[in-house]
Design a protein around this motif. Structure first.
Motif, PDB file in Angstrom:
ATOM      1  N   ARG A 191      -5.880  55.963   9.731  1.00 42.08           N
ATOM      2  CA  ARG A 191      -5.303  57.271   9.374  1.00 42.08           C
ATOM      3  C   ARG A 191      -3.870  57.391   9.895  1.00 42.08           C
ATOM      4  N   GLU A 192      -3.687  56.955  11.152  1.00 46.39           N
ATOM      5  CA  GLU A 192      -2.341  56.966  11.731  1.00 46.39           C
ATOM      6  C   GLU A 192      -1.387  56.139  10.912  1.00 46.39           C
ATOM      7  N   SER A 193      -1.885  54.980  10.541  1.00 48.99           N
ATOM      8  CA  SER A 193      -1.068  54.074   9.751  1.00 48.99           C
ATOM      9  C   SER A 193      -0.740  54.699   8.389  1.00 48.99           C
ATOM     10  N   ALA A 194      -1.741  55.332   7.797  1.00 46.36           N
ATOM     11  CA  ALA A 194      -1.537  55.970   6.484  1.00 46.36           C
ATOM     12  C   ALA A 194      -0.549  57.141   6.605  1.00 46.36           C
ATOM     13  N   LEU A 195      -0.661  57.884   7.686  1.00 47.21           N
ATOM     14  CA  LEU A 195       0.269  59.018   7.903  1.00 47.21           C
ATOM     15  C   LEU A 195       1.699  58.517   8.081  1.00 47.21           C
ATOM     16  N   ALA A 196       1.834  57.450   8.852  1.00 54.31           N
ATOM     17  CA  ALA A 196       3.175  56.874   9.046  1.00 54.31           C
ATOM     18  C   ALA A 196       3.744  56.408   7.720  1.00 54.31           C
ATOM     19  N   ALA A 197       2.884  55.790   6.916  1.00 49.61           N
ATOM     20  CA  ALA A 197       3.339  55.325   5.595  1.00 49.61           C
ATOM     21  C   ALA A 197       3.739  56.516   4.720  1.00 49.61           C
ATOM     22  N   GLN A 198       2.945  57.575   4.836  1.00 50.62           N
ATOM     23  CA  GLN A 198       3.242  58.782   4.055  1.00 50.62           C
ATOM     24  C   GLN A 198       4.615  59.335   4.447  1.00 50.62           C
ATOM     25  N   ARG A 199       4.842  59.397   5.752  1.00 54.47           N
ATOM     26  CA  ARG A 199       6.126  59.907   6.267  1.00 54.47           C
ATOM     27  C   ARG A 199       7.270  59.059   5.747  1.00 54.47           C
ATOM     28  N   ASP A 200       7.053  57.746   5.793  1.00 55.32           N
ATOM     29  CA  ASP A 200       8.110  56.847   5.334  1.00 55.32           C
ATOM     30  C   ASP A 200       8.371  57.027   3.836  1.00 55.32           C
TER      31      ASP A 200
ATOM     32  N   ALA B 268      -3.905  61.516  -2.751  1.00 52.20           N
ATOM     33  CA  ALA B 268      -3.844  60.045  -2.670  1.00 52.20           C
ATOM     34  C   ALA B 268      -4.171  59.576  -1.263  1.00 52.20           C
ATOM     35  N   PHE B 269      -3.602  60.319  -0.307  1.00 51.11           N
ATOM     36  CA  PHE B 269      -3.855  59.983   1.093  1.00 51.11           C
ATOM     37  C   PHE B 269      -5.342  60.083   1.401  1.00 51.11           C
ATOM     38  N   LEU B 270      -5.946  61.169   0.952  1.00 51.69           N
ATOM     39  CA  LEU B 270      -7.362  61.369   1.243  1.00 51.69           C
ATOM     40  C   LEU B 270      -8.236  60.317   0.557  1.00 51.69           C
ATOM     41  N   SER B 271      -7.924  59.974  -0.673  1.00 49.18           N
ATOM     42  CA  SER B 271      -8.757  58.969  -1.358  1.00 49.18           C
ATOM     43  C   SER B 271      -8.589  57.612  -0.686  1.00 49.18           C
ATOM     44  N   GLN B 272      -7.387  57.365  -0.132  1.00 48.61           N
ATOM     45  CA  GLN B 272      -7.165  56.134   0.609  1.00 48.61           C
ATOM     46  C   GLN B 272      -8.083  56.087   1.842  1.00 48.61           C
ATOM     47  N   ILE B 273      -8.102  57.244   2.523  1.00 56.77           N
ATOM     48  CA  ILE B 273      -8.949  57.318   3.719  1.00 56.77           C
ATOM     49  C   ILE B 273     -10.419  57.137   3.343  1.00 56.77           C
ATOM     50  N   ARG B 274     -10.810  57.761   2.241  1.00 55.76           N
ATOM     51  CA  ARG B 274     -12.189  57.668   1.774  1.00 55.76           C
ATOM     52  C   ARG B 274     -12.568  56.234   1.457  1.00 55.76           C
TER      53      ARG B 274
END
Lengths: 224, 414
Positions: free
Chosen positions: B33-42, B151-157
């Motif tokens: 999740r942290e990694s996905a959030l960082a990617a989202q920010r980027d 998209a973020f949530l489906s990635q996490i799922r």
């Protein structure tokens, strides 16, 4: 008949001597296995009564030794341990019968008589030879059905002749088997007994049961 | 409740595995999740820089030059929207994807301030800019980029599902491996149980070599068995010696009974016989129930020895004895005990038979006991025991002389 008693308990040994003596047996005694082994090998024994729990050479070893030495007279073992392991071991060592202590003396005497009969080839307690019969249970002697009274020595002599029927018995052998060691042995006295016995046993038709073989000894005559 | 060791260990291992799995899953998901959030920010920052690169800043207007490099900003409903907000919180520009959408609230930020928020199902980045043209006055504005979190949530799922599947598979494999490992690891304990059973049944004298962890236990069991056998042997030997030392004086007493009346003789003789029977009874009892301790006796040779002995002792009573016994049939006890058991039975049968004995033996096939038993039958052609006293004979209290009758004398023993 000569019986060897090997028993370390003096009172019991005394009782056996007395009981066998009253039955007309000549009794030799030994109080331990070593003395008993010597006597069993060297003495002219007709039957041995051996206690298994002996000091010195134990009873089983003694029996094996005398069988190895070629002495094949009957052996009756006395044992306080009534387990079959001991009985079988005794019979396998060469004994012919066993009796468990405490025993009734009449039973021992009956077994001794039975063993002597068996050794002489007799299947019944009454020994018969022609018109002569000797009942080993009652010691009654008859000739042709008529009772005959014998003295103790005459009875012993007749019993020995019957047990050894068919064999020629020297005077020496007869004296050894009919007299104790410390008795005064006189072959003349033996001849007197032979004569007396022959007279008492001769049948009405003149058949004489005891043959004299000059220079060799005596024998029961074949029955008619 | 005494649950089995195997079950205890399996339950414990399962609980540990489950806890480990959950903690691992939570940790891995948090990291993802942290990694996905960082990617989202980027990605959002990248969108801001793309807009800055395409922006044409006029003193009173802000336009984007040509096609914006992020195609999603040009597609309505793409989920990615951008605005340029003036310091007065006025919308100076909106991306084509944001048509019909409102920025609420518009947020002006100081130059250089970057704020990322997650709100109402969207990620929002507000980026404060101070623009210095080559000529003209400096302009300040804020670029706001918003992206739907779907998209973020489906990635996490998707990650969660994949993680769950692999962890589940791993847990199942681990449980299977643990079950096998426990089975192999606890095998020595099962062996201890079967070897103790063998000692009890008389097939073994001691427990064999086992792993060091339970060697102490098995050594103590072996020592206990040895001590028990030694104690029993001494006890039996002591009683045997006692019996032996009493029996000769008894024999003397019997012979030396004073010759009074026949009644006195009978009474004293009966008492002596009672003493003798008591000695025999207690000596026999001392040998009962002993730890077999590896003793076992093959039946056929014992019977043959007894028959030879009886044939010799009863030579004036010849008998024909037929023996039908499997060569390997064995008795869980000492040869001494077996001989004692059979000696009296065979002796009685021999004495009372008319001419024949039949002895047979075999394993009991329909016995009610769980321990294997043997059955031995001694059959003679004698007159037998009268029906009326038969039951008493088997209880040992038959009155009068017990005469065997034609039929089976059966005994079962382990």
């Amino acid at each position: 008949m000569r019986v060897l008693v090997i028993e370390d308990e003096a009172p019991l040994r005394g009782e056996l001597r007395e009981a066998l003596g009253t039955q007309g047996f000549v009794v030799d005694e030994a109080a331990d296995g070593d003395e008993g082994a010597y006597m069993a090998r060297e003495y002219p024994i007709d039957l041995a009564v051996v206690d298994l729990g002996l000091p010195g050479t134990d009873g089983l070893m003694l029996i094996r030794e005398l069988r190895t030495a070629g002495r094949d007279y009957p052996v009756l073992i006395l044992t306080a341990r009534s387990r079959w392991q001991e009985k079988v071991a005794g019979l396998e060592a060469g004994a012919d019968d066993y009796l468990v202590k405490p025993f009734a003396m009449p039973e021992l005497l009956a077994r001794v008589q039975a063993l002597l009969r068996r050794a002489g080839g007799w299947a019944e307690p009454v020994l018969r030879h022609g018109p002569i019969s000797l009942d080993t249970r009652t010691e009654a002697v008859t000739v042709g059905g008529e009772p005959v009274t014998l003295t103790a020595y005459e009875h012993r002599l007749l019993a020995y002749l019957l047990h050894q029927r068919g064999r020629v018995l020297s005077k020496g052998e007869l004296m050894e088997h009919l007299y104790a060691d410390d008795d005064q042995r006189d072959s003349n006295v033996l001849e007197v007994f032979i004569r007396r016995l022959r007279r008492k046993l001769t049948t009405a038709d003149g058949w004489q049961p005891i043959e004299t073989l000059r220079g060799r000894g005596y024998r029961l005559a074949p029955p008619r | 409740m005494n649950a089995s060791l195997h079950r205890r260990l399996l339950v414990t291992a399962a609980a540990v595995t489950l806890t480990f799995g959950i903690v691992t899953a939570l940790g891995l998901e948090a990291a993802f999740r942290e990694s996905a959030l960082a990617a989202q920010r980027d990605r959002l920052r990248g969108s801001v820089h793309t807009l800055l690169a395409a922006a044409e800043i006029e003193p009173d207007d802000i336009r984007m030059r040509g096609e914006v490099a992020a195609p999603r900003l040009t597609q309505p409903g793409s989920g990615l929207n951008a605005w340029v907000v003036t310091p007065d919180n006025e919308i100076a520009w909106r991306s084509p994807s944001a048509v019909g959408r409102t920025l609420s609230p518009p947020a002006s930020r100081a130059p250089g301030a970057i704020e990322l928020a997650r709100r109402d199902g969207h990620f929002r980045m507000d980026y404060g800019v101070e623009w210095e043209p080559v000529t003209g006055a400096t302009r300040r504005f804020t670029i706001t980029v918003m992206e739907s979190e779907s998209a973020f949530l489906s990635q996490i799922r998707a990650f969660r599902q994949t993680l769950g599947a692999w962890l589940g598979l791993g847990a199942a494999g681990l449980r299977g491996a643990l079950w096998l490992a426990l089975r192999w690891g606890l095998a020595p304990l099962r062996r201890v149980a079967s070897e103790v059973e063998a000692i009890q049944a008389g097939r073994a004298a001691s427990i064999g070599a086992l792993p060091p962890e339970i060697a102490q236990l098995t050594e103590r069991i072996n020592a206990l068995a040895r001590a028990e056998r030694e104690r029993s042997r001494r006890y039996r030997e002591t009683l045997d010696n006692l019996a032996h030392s009493l029996k000769t004086p008894l024999a003397v007493l019997r012979g030396a009974l004073p010759r009074r009346t026949a009644e006195d003789l009978d009474a004293a003789g009966e008492q002596l016989a009672r003493i003798d029977r008591q000695i025999e009874y207690h000596v026999r009892r001392s040998g009962a129930g002993q730890l077999a301790g590896g003793d076992h006796a093959v039946v056929e040779p014992v019977i043959r020895r007894l028959l030879r002995a009886l044939r010799h002792a009863h030579s004036e009573r010849p008998r024909r004895a037929e023996l039908d016994c499997p060569p390997g049939l064995w008795y869980a006890g000492s040869e001494d005990d077996l001989m004692e058991l059979l000696g009296n039975l065979l002796d009685n049968a021999w004495r009372h038979a008319r001419g024949e004995l039949r002895i047979s033996g075999g394993r009991c096939t329909n016995c009610q006991w769980t321990t294997p038993m043997i059955v031995l039958c001694i059959d003679d052609d004698g007159p037998g025991i009268p029906e009326a006293v038969r039951e008493g004979c088997s209880r040992g209290d038959a009155p009068g002389p017990a005469r065997p009758r034609r039929g089976d004398w059966t005994c079962g023993g382990p």
